[in-house]
Design a protein around this motif. Structure first.
Motif, PDB file in Angstrom:
ATOM      1  N   PHE A  66       0.833  -1.206   0.000  1.00 14.16           N
ATOM      2  CA  PHE A  66       0.000   0.000   0.000  1.00 14.16           C
ATOM      3  C   PHE A  66       0.863   1.249   0.000  1.00 14.16           C
ATOM      4  O   PHE A  66       2.027   1.214   0.410  1.00 14.16           O
ATOM      5  N   ASN A  67       0.282   2.309  -0.519  1.00 13.33           N
ATOM      6  CA  ASN A  67       0.877   3.633  -0.333  1.00 13.33           C
ATOM      7  C   ASN A  67       0.322   4.195   0.960  1.00 13.33           C
ATOM      8  O   ASN A  67      -0.815   3.901   1.327  1.00 13.33           O
ATOM      9  N   CYS A  68       1.128   5.012   1.632  1.00 17.25           N
ATOM     10  CA  CYS A  68       0.530   5.744   2.744  1.00 17.25           C
ATOM     11  C   CYS A  68       0.929   7.201   2.651  1.00 17.25           C
ATOM     12  O   CYS A  68       2.045   7.539   2.279  1.00 17.25           O
ATOM     13  N   THR A  69      -0.072   8.027   2.923  1.00 16.24           N
ATOM     14  CA  THR A  69       0.124   9.463   2.848  1.00 16.24           C
ATOM     15  C   THR A  69      -0.253  10.044   4.201  1.00 16.24           C
ATOM     16  O   THR A  69      -0.422   9.307   5.179  1.00 16.24           O
ATOM     17  N   LEU A  70      -0.315  11.382   4.275  1.00  9.94           N
ATOM     18  CA  LEU A  70      -0.590  12.016   5.559  1.00  9.94           C
ATOM     19  C   LEU A  70      -1.886  11.481   6.158  1.00  9.94           C
ATOM     20  O   LEU A  70      -2.832  11.268   5.421  1.00  9.94           O
ATOM     21  N   PRO A  71      -1.958  11.166   7.450  1.00 14.06           N
ATOM     22  CA  PRO A  71      -0.980  11.419   8.522  1.00 14.06           C
ATOM     23  C   PRO A  71      -0.164  10.173   8.903  1.00 14.06           C
ATOM     24  O   PRO A  71       0.289  10.078  10.033  1.00 14.06           O
ATOM     25  N   HIS A  72       0.053   9.240   7.949  1.00 17.34           N
ATOM     26  CA  HIS A  72       0.594   7.927   8.337  1.00 17.34           C
ATOM     27  C   HIS A  72       2.069   7.694   8.007  1.00 17.34           C
ATOM     28  O   HIS A  72       2.602   6.641   8.324  1.00 17.34           O
ATOM     29  N   LYS A  73       2.712   8.670   7.351  1.00 18.68           N
ATOM     30  CA  LYS A  73       4.045   8.396   6.775  1.00 18.68           C
ATOM     31  C   LYS A  73       5.112   8.051   7.817  1.00 18.68           C
ATOM     32  O   LYS A  73       6.066   7.357   7.497  1.00 18.68           O
ATOM     33  N   GLN A  74       4.972   8.595   9.015  1.00 21.45           N
ATOM     34  CA  GLN A  74       5.923   8.228  10.088  1.00 21.45           C
ATOM     35  C   GLN A  74       5.323   7.156  10.998  1.00 21.45           C
ATOM     36  O   GLN A  74       6.023   6.244  11.434  1.00 21.45           O
ATOM     37  N   LYS A  75       4.012   7.273  11.243  1.00 20.37           N
ATOM     38  CA  LYS A  75       3.374   6.378  12.235  1.00 20.37           C
ATOM     39  C   LYS A  75       3.377   4.914  11.797  1.00 20.37           C
ATOM     40  O   LYS A  75       3.280   4.009  12.613  1.00 20.37           O
ATOM     41  N   ILE A  76       3.527   4.681  10.490  1.00 18.32           N
ATOM     42  CA  ILE A  76       3.529   3.299  10.005  1.00 18.32           C
ATOM     43  C   ILE A  76       4.849   2.587  10.356  1.00 18.32           C
ATOM     44  O   ILE A  76       4.879   1.353  10.476  1.00 18.32           O
ATOM     45  N   ILE A  77       5.913   3.348  10.570  1.00 20.92           N
ATOM     46  CA  ILE A  77       7.253   2.746  10.689  1.00 20.92           C
ATOM     47  C   ILE A  77       7.374   1.683  11.792  1.00 20.92           C
ATOM     48  O   ILE A  77       7.845   0.578  11.521  1.00 20.92           O
ATOM     49  N   PRO A  78       6.913   1.968  13.024  1.00 17.26           N
ATOM     50  CA  PRO A  78       7.079   0.936  14.064  1.00 17.26           C
ATOM     51  C   PRO A  78       6.270  -0.335  13.813  1.00 17.26           C
ATOM     52  O   PRO A  78       6.535  -1.370  14.426  1.00 17.26           O
ATOM     53  N   LEU A  79       5.307  -0.277  12.898  1.00 18.75           N
ATOM     54  CA  LEU A  79       4.475  -1.462  12.633  1.00 18.75           C
ATOM     55  C   LEU A  79       5.123  -2.391  11.599  1.00 18.75           C
ATOM     56  O   LEU A  79       4.712  -3.542  11.453  1.00 18.75           O
ATOM     57  N   LEU A  80       6.150  -1.901  10.904  1.00 21.95           N
ATOM     58  CA  LEU A  80       6.688  -2.639   9.757  1.00 21.95           C
ATOM     59  C   LEU A  80       7.801  -3.608  10.157  1.00 21.95           C
ATOM     60  O   LEU A  80       8.359  -3.520  11.247  1.00 21.95           O
ATOM     61  N   ASP A  81       8.132  -4.525   9.228  1.00 25.56           N
ATOM     62  CA  ASP A  81       9.193  -5.513   9.493  1.00 25.56           C
ATOM     63  C   ASP A  81      10.580  -4.988   9.129  1.00 25.56           C
ATOM     64  O   ASP A  81      11.590  -5.588   9.502  1.00 25.56           O
ATOM     65  N   GLY A  82      10.653  -3.898   8.356  1.00 30.95           N
ATOM     66  CA  GLY A  82      11.958  -3.350   7.972  1.00 30.95           C
ATOM     67  C   GLY A  82      11.765  -2.148   7.065  1.00 30.95           C
ATOM     68  O   GLY A  82      10.642  -1.839   6.643  1.00 30.95           O
ATOM     69  N   LEU A  83      12.890  -1.461   6.774  1.00 33.52           N
ATOM     70  CA  LEU A  83      12.832  -0.257   5.939  1.00 33.52           C
ATOM     71  C   LEU A  83      13.903  -0.318   4.855  1.00 33.52           C
ATOM     72  O   LEU A  83      15.008  -0.840   5.099  1.00 33.52           O
ATOM     73  N   GLY A  84      13.612   0.251   3.695  1.00 33.87           N
ATOM     74  CA  GLY A  84      14.624   0.446   2.660  1.00 33.87           C
ATOM     75  C   GLY A  84      15.574   1.565   3.091  1.00 33.87           C
ATOM     76  O   GLY A  84      15.267   2.328   4.016  1.00 33.87           O
ATOM     77  N   GLU A  85      16.717   1.691   2.377  1.00 32.27           N
ATOM     78  CA  GLU A  85      17.770   2.628   2.800  1.00 32.27           C
ATOM     79  C   GLU A  85      17.287   4.082   2.900  1.00 32.27           C
ATOM     80  O   GLU A  85      17.478   4.755   3.912  1.00 32.27           O
ATOM     81  N   ALA A  87      14.178   5.288   2.972  1.00 31.34           N
ATOM     82  CA  ALA A  87      13.081   5.454   3.950  1.00 31.34           C
ATOM     83  C   ALA A  87      13.662   5.549   5.357  1.00 31.34           C
ATOM     84  O   ALA A  87      13.210   6.342   6.181  1.00 31.34           O
ATOM     85  N   GLU A  88      14.690   4.747   5.607  1.00 32.35           N
ATOM     86  CA  GLU A  88      15.348   4.748   6.922  1.00 32.35           C
ATOM     87  C   GLU A  88      15.992   6.116   7.194  1.00 32.35           C
ATOM     88  O   GLU A  88      15.815   6.696   8.267  1.00 32.35           O
ATOM     89  N   LEU A  89      16.713   6.636   6.186  1.00 28.10           N
ATOM     90  CA  LEU A  89      17.372   7.933   6.358  1.00 28.10           C
ATOM     91  C   LEU A  89      16.367   9.073   6.515  1.00 28.10           C
ATOM     92  O   LEU A  89      16.541   9.956   7.340  1.00 28.10           O
ATOM     93  N   MET A  90      15.304   9.031   5.703  1.00 32.91           N
ATOM     94  CA  MET A  90      14.308  10.113   5.747  1.00 32.91           C
ATOM     95  C   MET A  90      13.422  10.039   6.981  1.00 32.91           C
ATOM     96  O   MET A  90      12.880  11.028   7.426  1.00 32.91           O
ATOM     97  N   GLY A  91      13.217   8.800   7.452  1.00 33.44           N
ATOM     98  CA  GLY A  91      12.274   8.612   8.552  1.00 33.44           C
ATOM     99  C   GLY A  91      10.837   8.741   8.097  1.00 33.44           C
ATOM    100  O   GLY A  91       9.948   9.030   8.905  1.00 33.44           O
ATOM    101  N   THR A  92      10.589   8.542   6.793  1.00 41.56           N
ATOM    102  CA  THR A  92       9.210   8.561   6.286  1.00 41.56           C
ATOM    103  C   THR A  92       9.028   7.458   5.236  1.00 41.56           C
ATOM    104  O   THR A  92       9.950   7.182   4.470  1.00 41.56           O
TER     105      THR A  92
END
Ligand code: NDP
Length: 287
Positions: A66-85, A87-92
């Protein structure tokens, strides 16, 4: 017995609040149809406090991502199994992809921008000036730094967020980051190759002028806008009239979608079909 319902399509969602003005579903469905892909893209309004439940739904119903847009771009992170490079640097995160049962967060906004920029010019070694320090500016700054830009100058109305983004570039990437506070009309400093409006200024129906002294734009500069609607903003039009090479906001929007489809399906799809679907949509009076 004849099947009356086809449950075989691969499902992709777009979660945000609101999403009614988001044109992504329109271009995704157009290109799925054009490519003969059995995919469905479903925009769904999800309030901030229901994101976790919506994500459980994604897993239960086997969505590919899925795509996620405001207000979920940061809040989704702790729910995920991992991040691409990036996304990790941006924090979004703006794009979630299911890979071998794991849901991985990516950010395709910056990559979409760099794809459209690379059609026009090299990024490596260039000096970029980005007006804005919000989500779009952050994605562009990090991705251009990862493409070996030499220097990224952030100009922002609110000093704290501008300073923070310049420091992120300077400390976490190979590019040099600098912050200039926005005070009145900005004069583009000497040595800038690429100028980007990454603020909300100019998004339909806003008619505010981008606070840049247009006489300081030079014909050898590339000037771009993240605003997708209208595709030819007054800022872009004036820069083109002064001989600058310009890139409109549809390039970023189309390319981030194209990259997301590659992540979800492995397939390269037609950017032209996506771009045309948006031009058709924005030409309608409701937009
Ligand atoms: P944010 O709200 O995260 O950031 C907005 C930025 O614009 C901030 O830096 C803000 O400054 C600045 N800004 C807003 N109004 C003004 C103003 N009047 N004068 C000076 N600065 C201003 O938004 P996003 O970064 O997520 O989105 C920005 C734009 O980018 C939107 O219009 C969106 O449609 C577009 N976009 C386009 C994409 C594409 O694919 N083409 C992808 C993503 C976004 P301050 O910090 O001082 O408030």
């Amino acid at each position: 017995m004849t099947k009356v319902v086809d449950c075989q399509s691969t499902l992709i969602a777009n979660f945000g609040m609101p999403v009614w003005e988001n044109p992504t579903e329109f271009m995704m469905e157009a290109v799925f149809k054009h490519e003969g892909m059995k995919y469905r893209y479903i925009s769904t309004e999800v309030p901030a406090d229901k994101l976790e439940a919506a994500f459980e739904g994604v897993k239960a119903m086997g969505y590919k991502g899925f795509n996620c847009t405001l207000p979920h771009k940061q809040k989704i992170i702790p729910l995920l199994d991992g991040l691409g490079e990036s996304a990790e640097l941006m924090g979004t995160v703006n794009c979630v992809v299911e890979r071998n049962g794991q849901y991985i967060g990516e950010n395709t906004d910056g990559k979409g921008y760099t794809e459209s920029l690379k059609e026009i010019t090299e990024i490596a070694g260039k000096t970029l000036l980005i007006l804005g320090a919000g989500g779009a500016a952050r994605a562009i700054a990090v991705e251009c730094a990862l493409e070996n830009a030499a220097k990224i100058i952030i100009v922002n109305r609110t000093p704290s967020s501008g300073q923070e983004l310049a420091e992120l570039v300077d400390e976490k990437t190979g590019a040099s980051g600098e912050f200039i506070p926005l005070e009145g009309e900005l004069k583009i400093p000497e040595g800038v190759d690429i100028v980007i409006n990454a603020t909300n200024i100019g998004l339909y129906p806003d008619t505010t002028k981008v606070p840049i002294d247009m006489t300081t734009l030079k014909p050898n500069m590339v000037v771009s806008d993240v605003i997708p609607n209208p595709p030819q903003t007054p800022f872009i039009q004036k820069a083109a009239a002064q001989g600058c090479t310009t890139i409109d906001g549809l390039g970023m929007l189309v390319n981030q979608g194209k990259i997301a489809i590659k992540y979800w399906s492995g397939k390269e799809v037609s950017a032209q079909v996506m771009r045309q679907s948006l031009l058709d949509l924005f030409s309608k009076s409701i937009w």
